[in-house]
Design a protein around this motif. Structure first.
Motif, PDB file in Angstrom:
ATOM      1  N   GLY A  22     -37.481 -52.144  49.257  1.00 16.14           N
ATOM      2  CA  GLY A  22     -36.632 -50.979  48.971  1.00 16.14           C
ATOM      3  C   GLY A  22     -37.452 -49.715  49.150  1.00 16.14           C
ATOM      4  N   GLY A  24     -39.186 -47.934  47.426  1.00 17.04           N
ATOM      5  CA  GLY A  24     -40.515 -47.828  46.811  1.00 17.04           C
ATOM      6  C   GLY A  24     -41.637 -48.149  47.779  1.00 17.04           C
ATOM      7  N   ALA A  27     -42.416 -44.977  49.510  1.00 19.61           N
ATOM      8  CA  ALA A  27     -42.759 -43.816  48.654  1.00 19.61           C
ATOM      9  C   ALA A  27     -44.141 -43.280  49.005  1.00 19.61           C
ATOM     10  CB  ALA A  27     -42.689 -44.231  47.184  1.00 19.61           C
ATOM     11  N   THR A  33     -37.649 -41.682  47.248  1.00 20.70           N
ATOM     12  CA  THR A  33     -36.782 -42.817  46.908  1.00 20.70           C
ATOM     13  C   THR A  33     -35.428 -42.256  46.500  1.00 20.70           C
ATOM     14  OG1 THR A  33     -37.427 -42.703  44.611  1.00 20.70           O
ATOM     15  CG2 THR A  33     -38.795 -44.090  46.068  1.00 20.70           C
ATOM     16  N   ASP A  36     -35.799 -42.426  41.849  1.00 20.42           N
ATOM     17  CA  ASP A  36     -36.927 -41.923  41.051  1.00 20.42           C
ATOM     18  C   ASP A  36     -36.598 -40.499  40.668  1.00 20.42           C
ATOM     19  OD1 ASP A  36     -38.429 -44.155  41.018  1.00 20.42           O
ATOM     20  OD2 ASP A  36     -39.615 -43.662  42.770  1.00 20.42           O
ATOM     21  N   TRP A  42     -31.080 -38.535  45.469  1.00 20.62           N
ATOM     22  CA  TRP A  42     -29.793 -38.274  44.838  1.00 20.62           C
ATOM     23  C   TRP A  42     -29.893 -37.146  43.821  1.00 20.62           C
ATOM     24  CZ3 TRP A  42     -27.224 -40.404  48.235  1.00 20.62           C
ATOM     25  CH2 TRP A  42     -27.255 -41.761  48.575  1.00 20.62           C
ATOM     26  N   HIS A 119     -29.320 -51.997  55.623  1.00 21.89           N
ATOM     27  CA  HIS A 119     -28.572 -50.749  55.482  1.00 21.89           C
ATOM     28  C   HIS A 119     -28.657 -49.870  56.709  1.00 21.89           C
ATOM     29  CE1 HIS A 119     -28.862 -51.213  50.825  1.00 21.89           C
ATOM     30  NE2 HIS A 119     -27.992 -52.028  51.379  1.00 21.89           N
ATOM     31  N   VAL A 159     -25.557 -47.826  56.576  1.00 19.44           N
ATOM     32  CA  VAL A 159     -24.444 -48.349  55.777  1.00 19.44           C
ATOM     33  C   VAL A 159     -24.178 -47.385  54.629  1.00 19.44           C
ATOM     34  CG1 VAL A 159     -23.696 -50.246  54.288  1.00 19.44           C
ATOM     35  CG2 VAL A 159     -25.030 -50.727  56.367  1.00 19.44           C
ATOM     36  N   PHE A 161     -21.893 -46.300  51.061  1.00 19.88           N
ATOM     37  CA  PHE A 161     -21.160 -46.956  49.979  1.00 19.88           C
ATOM     38  C   PHE A 161     -19.740 -47.212  50.469  1.00 19.88           C
ATOM     39  CE2 PHE A 161     -24.289 -46.718  46.792  1.00 19.88           C
ATOM     40  CZ  PHE A 161     -25.004 -45.546  47.010  1.00 19.88           C
ATOM     41  N   SER A 189     -35.029 -50.959  43.032  1.00 23.93           N
ATOM     42  CA  SER A 189     -34.521 -50.913  41.647  1.00 23.93           C
ATOM     43  C   SER A 189     -33.580 -52.076  41.393  1.00 23.93           C
ATOM     44  CB  SER A 189     -33.793 -49.583  41.418  1.00 23.93           C
ATOM     45  OG  SER A 189     -32.760 -49.449  42.387  1.00 23.93           O
ATOM     46  N   VAL A 192     -28.382 -52.252  43.838  1.00 22.70           N
ATOM     47  CA  VAL A 192     -27.330 -52.181  44.854  1.00 22.70           C
ATOM     48  C   VAL A 192     -27.108 -53.560  45.482  1.00 22.70           C
ATOM     49  CG1 VAL A 192     -26.718 -51.164  47.087  1.00 22.70           C
ATOM     50  CG2 VAL A 192     -27.752 -49.750  45.300  1.00 22.70           C
ATOM     51  N   ASN A 213     -43.546 -53.539  41.529  1.00 22.96           N
ATOM     52  CA  ASN A 213     -42.880 -52.285  41.204  1.00 22.96           C
ATOM     53  C   ASN A 213     -43.626 -51.659  40.021  1.00 22.96           C
ATOM     54  OD1 ASN A 213     -41.030 -50.257  40.353  1.00 22.96           O
ATOM     55  ND2 ASN A 213     -39.337 -51.416  41.245  1.00 22.96           N
ATOM     56  N   ALA A 231     -46.874 -50.526  45.558  1.00 24.37           N
ATOM     57  CA  ALA A 231     -46.930 -51.515  46.646  1.00 24.37           C
ATOM     58  C   ALA A 231     -48.148 -51.290  47.551  1.00 24.37           C
ATOM     59  CB  ALA A 231     -45.647 -51.413  47.474  1.00 24.37           C
TER      60      ALA A 231
HETATM   61  P1  OAD Z   1     -34.388 -46.822  44.459  1.00 14.01           P
HETATM   62  O1  OAD Z   1     -34.761 -45.383  44.556  1.00 14.01           O
HETATM   63  O2  OAD Z   1     -33.123 -47.215  43.728  1.00 14.01           O
HETATM   64  O3  OAD Z   1     -35.564 -47.623  43.757  1.00 14.01           O
HETATM   65  C1  OAD Z   1     -36.885 -47.415  44.209  1.00 14.01           C
HETATM   66  C2  OAD Z   1     -37.753 -48.352  43.402  1.00 14.01           C
HETATM   67  O4  OAD Z   1     -39.070 -48.243  43.902  1.00 14.01           O
HETATM   68  C3  OAD Z   1     -37.798 -47.997  41.919  1.00 14.01           C
HETATM   69  O5  OAD Z   1     -37.609 -49.187  41.145  1.00 14.01           O
HETATM   70  C4  OAD Z   1     -39.213 -47.442  41.727  1.00 14.01           C
HETATM   71  O6  OAD Z   1     -39.746 -47.799  40.454  1.00 14.01           O
HETATM   72  C5  OAD Z   1     -39.955 -48.181  42.811  1.00 14.01           C
HETATM   73  N1  OAD Z   1     -41.156 -47.499  43.303  1.00 14.01           N
HETATM   74  C6  OAD Z   1     -41.432 -46.177  43.326  1.00 14.01           C
HETATM   75  N2  OAD Z   1     -42.650 -45.971  43.888  1.00 14.01           N
HETATM   76  C7  OAD Z   1     -43.129 -47.206  44.240  1.00 14.01           C
HETATM   77  C8  OAD Z   1     -44.320 -47.677  44.851  1.00 14.01           C
HETATM   78  N3  OAD Z   1     -45.284 -46.829  45.230  1.00 14.01           N
HETATM   79  N4  OAD Z   1     -44.470 -49.017  45.041  1.00 14.01           N
HETATM   80  C9  OAD Z   1     -43.510 -49.891  44.647  1.00 14.01           C
HETATM   81  N5  OAD Z   1     -42.348 -49.505  44.068  1.00 14.01           N
HETATM   82  C10 OAD Z   1     -42.180 -48.181  43.867  1.00 14.01           C
HETATM   83  O7  OAD Z   1     -34.362 -47.383  45.943  1.00 14.01           O
HETATM   84  P2  OAD Z   1     -33.744 -48.755  46.419  1.00 14.01           P
HETATM   85  O8  OAD Z   1     -33.879 -49.830  45.397  1.00 14.01           O
HETATM   86  O9  OAD Z   1     -34.308 -49.037  47.768  1.00 14.01           O
HETATM   87  O10 OAD Z   1     -28.441 -47.760  49.763  1.00 14.01           O
HETATM   88  O11 OAD Z   1     -32.187 -48.370  46.584  1.00 14.01           O
HETATM   89  C11 OAD Z   1     -31.318 -49.373  47.097  1.00 14.01           C
HETATM   90  C12 OAD Z   1     -30.235 -48.677  47.857  1.00 14.01           C
HETATM   91  O12 OAD Z   1     -29.602 -47.669  47.040  1.00 14.01           O
HETATM   92  C13 OAD Z   1     -30.716 -47.909  49.073  1.00 14.01           C
HETATM   93  O13 OAD Z   1     -30.903 -48.751  50.187  1.00 14.01           O
HETATM   94  C14 OAD Z   1     -29.544 -46.971  49.305  1.00 14.01           C
HETATM   95  C15 OAD Z   1     -29.309 -46.534  47.879  1.00 14.01           C
HETATM   96  O14 OAD Z   1     -27.968 -46.219  47.665  1.00 14.01           O
HETATM   97  C16 OAD Z   1     -27.633 -47.195  50.737  1.00 14.01           C
HETATM   98  O15 OAD Z   1     -27.876 -46.087  51.167  1.00 14.01           O
HETATM   99  C17 OAD Z   1     -26.483 -48.047  51.137  1.00 14.01           C
END
Ligand code: OAD
Length: 244
Positions: A22, A24, A27, A33, A36, A42, A119, A159, A161, A189, A192, A213, A231
């Motif tokens: 994801g 992260g 990042a 992200t 965060d 967002w 996505h 992709v 929502f 996170s 999704v 994470n 990561a």
């Molecule tokens: P999020 O922003 O929801 O989550 C990012 C995650 O990365 C969080 O849990 C952070 O704690 C973690 N994080 C931050 N820095 C990091 C690092 N250096 N190493 C490891 N982890 C770290 O992003 P996603 O989970 O990818 O969908 O979000 C999923 C989907 O929601 C995205 O693909 C997008 C969004 O809506 C669409 O656009 C369809």
């Protein structure tokens, strides 16, 4: 922090490994992200205002320009040690499937092959009406630009929502997750779906599930190994331990 010896043994014995990444993972390449708080994409908008077909039709210019801004961010980003460690990791197993929710293309830039982009990819553009990729169009100053074939609005090939993912990609990702010996969930996170269902499928089929994470997620309590760290730090340590 060295990874647990038990995890290294599981990886050494693994034939099939699946990885879900994801935002992260990117990042540390400077790509914000989604959730965060301090850097979240967002933070300034709500997803409903931007990343849905209705939002696009309501205000195509705003949505196109928000993605143009994100494309700029991504254009300046380079793969970080996490992306590079995943390339090396892939070469250590007979079967390795990288599945990403990210749309920045940094895994491929780092050298990862056969990446499933659940996505889509922000660097690709498609016609909103025809749903087919468009690689060039007349720069008339229209924002968004128009499809050279049908005159429809162009949009990013990501992709949104309320949109469905590619069934082929999702099936391939689900099969790889459900048959994996070890499943790594990195930098997501886990909020999704259907992507968030992949680690759950892996767990349900007896895989050893690892989460990387710095923050806990709704899934942390269920995984076998929760490596709390960035990561870009944890993955290179994992790869170094496997080389020993
Ligand atoms: P999020 O922003 O929801 O989550 C990012 C995650 O990365 C969080 O849990 C952070 O704690 C973690 N994080 C931050 N820095 C990091 C690092 N250096 N190493 C490891 N982890 C770290 O992003 P996603 O989970 O990818 O969908 O979000 C999923 C989907 O929601 C995205 O693909 C997008 C969004 O809506 C669409 O656009 C369809």
């Amino acid at each position: 922090m060295k990874p647990p010896a038990e995890l290294i043994e599981k990886l050494r014995a693994a034939k099939r490994v699946a990885v879900l990444t994801g935002a992260g993972v990117s990042a540390e390449s400077g790509v914000p992200t989604f959730r965060d708080a301090q850097t979240g994409l967002w933070a300034q908008y709500s997803p409903e205002d931007l990343a849905t077909p209705r939002a696009f039709l309501r205000n195509p210019k705003l949505v196109w320009e928000w993605y143009a801004w994100r494309r700029e961010l991504v254009a300046g980003a380079k793969p970080n040690p996490a992306h590079l460690a995943l390339v090396e990791l892939a070469g250590r197993f007979p079967e390795f499937q990288l599945i990403t929710q990210n749309v920045d293309g940094l895994h491929q830039q780092a050298g990862s092959r056969n990446v499933i982009e659940l996505h889509g990819n922000i660097t690709r553009t498609k016609c909103f009406d025809e749903r087919t990729i468009v690689t060039e169009w007349a720069e008339t100053g229209d924002i968004p630009p128009k499809c050279p074939r049908c005159g429809g609005l162009l949009r990013p090939d990501v992709v949104w929502f309320e949109e469905t993912l590619s069934a082929t990609d999702l099936n391939t990702a689900m099969r790889a997750s459900a048959s994996s010996d070890v499943f790594l969930s990195i930098g997501t996170s886990g909020l999704v779906y259907p992507a968030a269902g992949l680690p759950i499928a892996a767990l349900g089929h007896g895989a050893t599930v690892v989460e990387i994470n710095p923050q806990p997620t709704p899934f942390t309590a269920k995984v076998h190994f929760a490596l709390a760290g960035a990561a870009g730090i944890v993955l290179p340590e994992l790869v170094t331990s496997l080389r020993e």
